[in-house]
Write an enzyme that holds these catalytic residues in place. Sequence first.
Site, PDB file in Angstrom:
ATOM      1  N   THR A  18       0.792  -1.114   0.124  1.00 55.92           N
ATOM      2  CA  THR A  18      -0.013   0.070  -0.035  1.00 55.92           C
ATOM      3  C   THR A  18       0.918   1.260  -0.114  1.00 55.92           C
ATOM      4  O   THR A  18       2.166   1.161   0.451  1.00 55.92           O
ATOM      5  CB  THR A  18      -0.986  -0.045   1.402  1.00 55.92           C
ATOM      6  OG1 THR A  18       0.049   0.129   2.538  1.00 55.92           O
ATOM      7  CG2 THR A  18      -1.741  -1.213   1.323  1.00 55.92           C
ATOM      8  N   TRP A  53     -20.153  14.628  11.956  1.00 55.91           N
ATOM      9  CA  TRP A  53     -19.268  14.380  10.900  1.00 55.91           C
ATOM     10  C   TRP A  53     -19.581  14.964   9.627  1.00 55.91           C
ATOM     11  O   TRP A  53     -20.841  15.049   9.274  1.00 55.91           O
ATOM     12  CB  TRP A  53     -19.176  12.939  10.714  1.00 55.91           C
ATOM     13  CG  TRP A  53     -18.354  12.348  11.690  1.00 55.91           C
ATOM     14  CD1 TRP A  53     -17.712  12.684  12.821  1.00 55.91           C
ATOM     15  CD2 TRP A  53     -17.777  10.837  11.764  1.00 55.91           C
ATOM     16  NE1 TRP A  53     -17.043  11.801  13.807  1.00 55.91           N
ATOM     17  CE2 TRP A  53     -17.216  10.932  13.178  1.00 55.91           C
ATOM     18  CE3 TRP A  53     -18.023   9.550  11.019  1.00 55.91           C
ATOM     19  CZ2 TRP A  53     -16.536   9.297  13.373  1.00 55.91           C
ATOM     20  CZ3 TRP A  53     -17.349   8.575  11.388  1.00 55.91           C
ATOM     21  CH2 TRP A  53     -16.851   8.453  12.330  1.00 55.91           C
TER      22      TRP A  53
HETATM   23  P1  ADP Z   1      -3.467   3.370  -1.853  1.00 54.42           P
HETATM   24  O1  ADP Z   1      -3.752   3.879  -0.581  1.00 54.42           O
HETATM   25  O2  ADP Z   1      -2.178   2.945  -2.388  1.00 54.42           O
HETATM   26  O3  ADP Z   1      -4.082   4.533  -2.841  1.00 54.42           O
HETATM   27  P2  ADP Z   1      -5.639   1.642  -2.401  1.00 54.42           P
HETATM   28  O4  ADP Z   1      -6.024   1.634  -3.935  1.00 54.42           O
HETATM   29  O5  ADP Z   1      -5.947   0.531  -1.559  1.00 54.42           O
HETATM   30  O6  ADP Z   1      -4.470   2.297  -2.279  1.00 54.42           O
HETATM   31  O7  ADP Z   1      -6.897   2.785  -1.711  1.00 54.42           O
HETATM   32  C1  ADP Z   1      -7.844   2.234  -1.299  1.00 54.42           C
HETATM   33  C2  ADP Z   1      -8.833   3.392  -0.883  1.00 54.42           C
HETATM   34  O8  ADP Z   1      -9.070   4.155  -1.987  1.00 54.42           O
HETATM   35  C3  ADP Z   1     -10.347   2.923  -0.324  1.00 54.42           C
HETATM   36  O9  ADP Z   1     -10.056   2.570   0.993  1.00 54.42           O
HETATM   37  C4  ADP Z   1     -11.162   4.261  -0.434  1.00 54.42           C
HETATM   38  O10 ADP Z   1     -10.806   4.971   0.430  1.00 54.42           O
HETATM   39  C5  ADP Z   1     -10.475   4.923  -1.868  1.00 54.42           C
HETATM   40  N1  ADP Z   1     -11.284   4.432  -2.922  1.00 54.42           N
HETATM   41  C6  ADP Z   1     -11.307   3.386  -3.886  1.00 54.42           C
HETATM   42  N2  ADP Z   1     -12.203   3.188  -4.664  1.00 54.42           N
HETATM   43  C7  ADP Z   1     -13.001   4.323  -4.354  1.00 54.42           C
HETATM   44  C8  ADP Z   1     -14.378   4.685  -4.738  1.00 54.42           C
HETATM   45  N3  ADP Z   1     -14.858   3.963  -5.945  1.00 54.42           N
HETATM   46  N4  ADP Z   1     -14.691   5.815  -4.161  1.00 54.42           N
HETATM   47  C9  ADP Z   1     -14.163   6.287  -3.167  1.00 54.42           C
HETATM   48  N5  ADP Z   1     -13.212   5.933  -2.576  1.00 54.42           N
HETATM   49  C10 ADP Z   1     -12.426   4.921  -3.178  1.00 54.42           C
END
Ligand code: ADP
Length: 539
Positions: free
Chosen positions: A185, A442
């Site tokens: 990550t 919130w």
């Molecule tokens: P990085 O932290 O490397 O960008 P990730 O791709 O694992 O890694 O990130 C995941 C996060 O991205 C999720 O927990 C969420 O907060 C956000 N996310 C992913 N897809 C969506 C979406 N369609 N809408 C809103 N937030 C999203």
Amino acid sequence: MLGLMQQRPLLISSLLEHAELNHGETEIVSCPVEGGEHRYTYADCAKRTRKLAKTLKRLGVETGDRVGTLAWNTWRHFELFYAIPGIGAVCHTINPRLFDDQITYIANHAEDRFLFVDLTFVELVERLIGRMPSVEAVIILTDAAHMPKTSLPNVLCYEDLLAAEDDDFAWPQFDENTASSLCYTSGTTGDPKGVLYAHRSTVIHTYAASLPDVHAFSAWDVILPVAPMFHANSWGIPYCAAAVGAKLVLPGRDVSGTTIHALMLKEGVTHSAAVPTIWLDFLNQVENSDKGTGKLNRVCVGGTAPPRSMIERFHKLGIQVRQGWGMTEMSPMGTFATLKRDMLDWPEDEKLDVLVKQGRGAFGVQMRIVDDAGTLLPRDGKTFGNLQVRGPWVTSGYFKRDDSPIDADGWFNTGDVATIDPRGFMQITDRAKDVIKSGGEWISSIELENAAMGFPGVAEAAVIGAHHPKWDERPLLVVVPKGAPPDKRALIDYLSGHVAKWWLPDDVVFVEELPHTATGKVQKTALRERFRDYKLPTI
Ligand code: ADP
């Protein structure tokens, strides 16, 4: 009493074997970093992947060894996606957009023995190799004619290695729980954490991600994954494509709207997956061209929430938008937003109300929301809480770390704050760390951002909590204008039609650009830092 069905292990190599036998004629088209185009079929690919397996063995790669890649979406990276796990080793995709320190941390933490790198990243590896003691050799993903002059000590040419092998190789069978790939990550807080996928989790994820209410993949499809293979395995598409026998178009390095558009028309692309920033560029390109969108009938948008206006613009072009939510820890698929049968006749505006949500959990993903004390919250579409998930393709722990990210019942805390409605649609209201806490209540920064994006003159928007002596935090809207900055008052008035009055930002500031993470998300930590001492006019 146990059932009497066969216990064949679910292995990644079986996906490519299936594609070779049943879709051997189907093409994989790539844009090489060397220029030109590369075309071959699943049959060719399977053959070369067996040669690559023999190459890896000859290099001394053993079961469980980590083999790093620094590469774009191309056929060679695709071959690595199958050959490395196919022999029981771990394909460690490294995100080249990370900072040098993060890349070296990741390669060292993973103890990568070999690195397979595109020509584009030779310089980067030259700079860092001295700090990566576990790396025994660097293999450059090119042919002899394009081998660069390099200061790297142990450097090998990918095509030369393959040319020295034959394809007489049978994929070994082993425990389906064997580790297959590793993706860190980006670690916006603390060090990056390694998510270690298994063959079993990957194959089950492949089935689920191909379902009709998810990507709806079939042998009729021509898929163009823009989502990089170094970020959560290009959302699983390289595996799904082989499972269903879809033609694949791998765009390589250049993913500008113009290039993607041209590639789609040329190759008859039906499905493509990318983050909103890419789609924005694409839409601008398409809307200024008279060439149309060819056979494209649906797009997957994920990584961050797409603005409502983006979904509308795609609909105007006759293209379905499938928003996906997920994370590296979930392989990455969690939910997908598609309409239910009775919604098909709804007015466009009501359909959009559904499609801006992140969607319903695919079968296999269990979801719930809880408060900070862990109490279960209602699925009423209004109450928001910490989103937790569990399922066979959700992580149970991070690579080489003792602290467990799951609770005693197996729930993984996503770090997202969300609502779930009675019909199963989940909507992210924020990242737990980005939510704005105003007087104990919130406020969703995402909802405000999405609303702001609908205002003409706003190119990009981010909302952060700015310090307020009475309310703790109040929303500050940071906008990158399209041309001349729009009128602040008009913007706030516009927002008041979309969100509760007490959610309205206390101020709007205009900036030239927003800071982004390596995965294209707005870097809220950097933004909060920048506006740490910002004095709201309401104080
Ligand atoms: P990085 O932290 O490397 O960008 P990730 O791709 O694992 O890694 O990130 C995941 C996060 O991205 C999720 O927990 C969420 O907060 C956000 N996310 C992913 N897809 C969506 C979406 N369609 N809408 C809103 N937030 C999203």
